[in-house]
Design a protein around this motif. Structure first.
Motif, mmCIF file in Angstrom:
data_model
loop_
_atom_site.group_PDB
_atom_site.id
_atom_site.type_symbol
_atom_site.label_atom_id
_atom_site.label_comp_id
_atom_site.label_asym_id
_atom_site.label_seq_id
_atom_site.Cartn_x
_atom_site.Cartn_y
_atom_site.Cartn_z
ATOM 1 N N THR A 115 0.938 -1.193 -0.002
ATOM 2 C CA THR A 115 -0.010 -0.043 0.025
ATOM 3 C C THR A 115 1.027 1.306 -0.115
ATOM 4 O O THR A 115 0.610 2.258 -0.874
ATOM 5 C CB THR A 115 -0.837 -0.039 1.226
ATOM 6 N N ILE A 116 1.800 1.275 0.841
ATOM 7 C CA ILE A 116 2.831 2.415 0.817
ATOM 8 C C ILE A 116 3.520 2.608 -0.528
ATOM 9 O O ILE A 116 3.793 3.873 -0.980
ATOM 10 C CB ILE A 116 3.715 2.414 2.135
ATOM 11 N N PHE A 162 3.600 6.343 -5.287
ATOM 12 C CA PHE A 162 3.474 6.744 -7.070
ATOM 13 C C PHE A 162 2.343 7.272 -7.295
ATOM 14 O O PHE A 162 2.008 8.262 -8.074
ATOM 15 C CB PHE A 162 3.781 5.401 -7.868
ATOM 16 N N ALA A 163 0.927 6.788 -6.813
ATOM 17 C CA ALA A 163 -0.124 6.966 -7.169
ATOM 18 C C ALA A 163 -0.549 8.400 -6.970
ATOM 19 O O ALA A 163 -1.385 8.988 -7.496
ATOM 20 C CB ALA A 163 -1.134 6.029 -6.523
ATOM 21 N N ILE A 166 10.555 2.819 4.357
ATOM 22 C CA ILE A 166 11.802 2.157 5.033
ATOM 23 C C ILE A 166 11.346 1.707 6.575
ATOM 24 O O ILE A 166 11.614 0.617 7.175
ATOM 25 C CB ILE A 166 12.942 3.120 5.136
ATOM 26 N N LEU A 167 10.595 2.483 7.331
ATOM 27 C CA LEU A 167 10.201 2.320 8.595
ATOM 28 C C LEU A 167 9.209 1.193 8.620
ATOM 29 O O LEU A 167 9.437 0.329 9.463
ATOM 30 C CB LEU A 167 9.320 3.589 9.282
ATOM 31 N N ALA A 168 8.421 1.009 7.622
ATOM 32 C CA ALA A 168 7.706 -0.175 7.278
ATOM 33 C C ALA A 168 8.166 -1.541 7.324
ATOM 34 O O ALA A 168 7.975 -2.576 7.835
ATOM 35 C CB ALA A 168 6.700 0.128 6.276
ATOM 36 N N MET A 169 9.310 -1.218 6.316
ATOM 37 C CA MET A 169 10.443 -2.436 6.154
ATOM 38 C C MET A 169 10.966 -2.991 7.319
ATOM 39 O O MET A 169 11.180 -4.019 7.633
ATOM 40 C CB MET A 169 11.281 -2.015 4.832
ATOM 41 N N LYS A 221 8.113 -9.370 -0.734
ATOM 42 C CA LYS A 221 6.918 -8.548 -0.132
ATOM 43 C C LYS A 221 6.445 -7.821 -1.041
ATOM 44 O O LYS A 221 5.482 -6.976 -0.689
ATOM 45 C CB LYS A 221 7.775 -7.966 1.122
ATOM 46 N N LEU A 222 6.910 -7.415 -2.430
ATOM 47 C CA LEU A 222 6.048 -6.738 -2.831
ATOM 48 C C LEU A 222 5.911 -7.600 -4.476
ATOM 49 O O LEU A 222 6.844 -8.152 -4.959
ATOM 50 C CB LEU A 222 6.938 -5.506 -3.479
#
Length: 640
Positions: free
Chosen positions: A13-14, A19-20, A50-53, A116-117
């Motif tokens: 989502t992030i 991009f969106a 990066i924080l989410a990763m 993960k993507l």
């Protein structure tokens, strides 16, 4: 398992939103409504990603392939080249944009390596990007059509990308993702992508940016060649949206014929002025490189050094210092002149390694989806590289992130065990990228504040309000902002204001600082000359004006100031020696006053100074009764 899937959804989502939402980022209160806002949006998005990763404990290992290493080399050389910069502030602003692109590319690469993507999420993000940009553009085009003068008003169509050419090129870079979406996405996404493919192709041609046309034609030819060659493999029979592409291309051809039938468009498209200007940009760039062959002039410093090699052959607005050339309109020359040959090798290496990987993928495609992505990405990267020959997409975050998305897709199937080299800690790598994102965010925050204050400076300058201009200039200055968006040093404006208010010492200090930041800026040099003139240091004033006119021989302000000094000295010959460079149709009370003082003295002292024999003989033959008549006859003589 559910928790891991949820974390993966957060990462996807992030990434999609990064991009969106970019086409919605547009700030009217800034001079350039998208340059800093897009970079700031991308930087904050990178930090969040990066924080989410880092929060996802399952992302533990990563490998840095040759493409990322080539990008690292590009960054390192640019940082070393800061040592060659006249203005390091502009260098770090430029490098921060490179850091953002590198950070996003690294994050996407690690996400693909860790599975993960998926490509569909990234493609969907850009399809939304393209849809927002395309629909906004469509409404602006319809508005231009409704104005009754579509041909002229097409130049105001810029969407949320500041300029028509930037809009056209960003639409071009969205096209590969629309094609991918039309082939591999499902249900509503497929329909949206089909519509978007048709819309973007039509808009590319309506916006009539020649560099984009060239890039699309060359890349489309290569795309079709690859498609029909690879389609022979029946097991991988990819069904591209040929009908939609063909219909849009057919309409584009009809539109082109209609447009070329209009005299305005035909003359505009065939006009070679921009190309001639680019030859001047490129020639000066080569001269710049000759003087700085190893590290260049420093990132962000091309615009500062460009005037040093002369402004002859450019528009009058440039010759007078009203506007300044800021880019060579060739990204390869830009990299080469600002950071040297090694930086260019690393930069080109990023794309060369991507195409090598695509070649491997073409030989053994896994399935129809992968072949579709590879061909479309190849088309997009080639279009970007061709367009970079005549424009400056390297400067724009919107363009850079779209290219980064394509580069990441090239290596989407390259897993950890397929990358040569040792595993590295993904968490340590992400901490480094987080630092780059924070740095880019910090630089953007400073430059946003500076640019916002510079709007006040420019407004005060246009109103000739010295009382407002000085504090606005002080507000604009900060550790990452000392030049405005037009390549003028901020201290030039405060010097101007202080001179008006008779603060000669303050004007001198600021004038010297302005020239220190931009030593070849002709209006900064002219202002410093004015300060010397106000101090009665006429020799220094003349020397400074001469520096400006060596760069731009027809700069009116510097020529007239020098002529006034010579008139005060009674040196009419030297005064005319300055004014003879002025254009025949130059007007204004200042010009008239100077010429009406020079011409009678020149005619009267002809026997003593016979340097301008033909002029004096012509004026005498006309027998003017007044200085004004003499000036009128002078204009006639100059016509011949």
């Amino acid at each position: 398992m559910a928790q891991a899937k949820q974390k993966n959804n957060i990462l996807s989502t992030i990434t999609m939103l990064l991009f969106a939402l970019m086409p919605l980022v547009y700030v009217k209160t800034l001079v350039d409504k998208t340059l800093i806002p897009h970079q700031l949006f991308g930087s904050v998005g990178l930090v969040l990603l990066i924080l989410a990763m880092l929060a996802n404990k399952s992302i533990s290992k990563a490998k840095v392939g040759w493409m990322l290493l080539s990008f690292v080399g590009f960054l390192v050389i640019n940082m070393i080249a800061v040592s060659a910069a006249i203005n390091p502030v502009e260098s770090w602003a430029t490098i921060s944009r490179y850091m953002l692109s590198f950070g996003v590319l690294t994050a996407l690469t690690v996400l693909f390596q860790a599975k993960k993507l998926n490509p569909e999420s990234l493609i969907k993000g850009v399809v939304i990007f393209g849809t927002i940009a395309g629909v906004i553009t469509l409404f602006e085009i319809l508005k231009a059509l409704g104005s009754g003068d579509f041909i002229s008003n097409i130049y105001v169509v810029s969407g949320t990308f500041s300029h028509k050419n930037l809009l056209s090129s960003v639409i071009m870079l969205c096209l590969p993702f629309a094609i991918m979406g039309a082939v591999i996405l499902e249900k509503g996404w497929k329909s949206l992508s089909l519509f978007l493919t048709f819309l973007l192709i039509a808009e590319v041609f309506v916006l009539r940016t020649r560099g984009v046309w060239l890039a699309v034609f060359i890349s489309a030819f290569a795309f079709l060649l690859m498609f029909f060659t690879l389609r022979k493999r029946q097991s991988l029979d990819v069904k591209f949206p040929i009908k939609q592409i063909g219909l849009a291309a057919g309409m584009a051809v009809v539109l082109l014929i209609a447009l070329f039938s209009a005299a305005k468009v035909s003359s505009s498209v065939s006009d070679t002025t921009n190309l001639e200007n680019r030859f001047v940009f490129w020639n000066n760039s080569l001269e710049m490189l000759k003087e700085n062959p190893v590290l260049g002039v420093g990132p962000g410093n091309w615009k500062i050094n460009f005037p040093k090699y002369g402004l002859q052959g450019l528009e009058n607005s440039v010759l007078q210092g009203i506007t300044h050339v800021q880019r060579p309109h060739n990204d390869y020359l830009w990299v080469l002149t600002e950071a040297g040959p090694l930086a260019l090798i690393f930069y080109v290496g990023i794309f060369a390694l991507a195409f090598l990987q695509l070649a491997k993928s073409f030989k053994q495609p896994l399935n129809k989806k992968d072949l579709t992505i590879d061909i479309s990405v190849g088309f997009g990267l080639m279009a970007y590289l061709v367009f970079s020959l005549t424009d400056f997409p390297l400067e724009r975050t919107s363009h850079g992130l779209l290219v980064v998305a394509m580069l990441a897709l090239v290596f989407r199937n390259v897993q950890l065990d397929q990358v040569k080299g040792s595993n590295v800690s993904a968490r340590a790598l992400m901490v480094i990228i987080l630092g780059l994102g924070v740095f880019s965010t910090t630089v953007c925050a400073y430059r946003w504040q500076g640019e916002k204050a510079s709007v006040k400076v420019l407004d005060a300058n246009s109103q000739r309000n010295a009382q407002r201009m000085i504090p606005a200039a002080e507000e604009a200055l900060n550790p990452y902002y000392n030049m405005d968006n037009f390549a003028n040093p901020i201290r030039y404006y405060s010097s101007l204001g202080k001179l008006v208010l008779k603060d000669i010492n303050g004007a001198m200090q600021d004038g010297l600082e302005a020239v220190d930041v931009a030593p070849y800026n002709i209006i900064a040099l002219n202002q410093l000359g004015n300060v010397y003139k106000a101090q009665k240091q006429t020799d220094l004033a003349l020397e400074t004006y001469d520096k400006a006119t060596e760069i731009s021989p027809v700069m009116e302000a510097a020529r007239m100031s020098s002529a006034e000094i010579y008139l005060d000295k009674g040196d009419y010959i030297s005064a005319y020696g300055e004014m003879k460079y002025m254009f025949r149709n130059t007007k204004g009370p200042r010009y008239q006053k100077i010429m009406e003082a020079i011409l009678p003295a020149l005619v009267g002292n002809f026997e003593e100074h016979g340097e301008y024999n033909s002029l004096v003989q012509y004026l005498r033959s006309k027998n003017p009764k007044t200085p004004a008549q003499m000036l009128a006859f002078y204009r006639e003589w100059k016509k011949h």
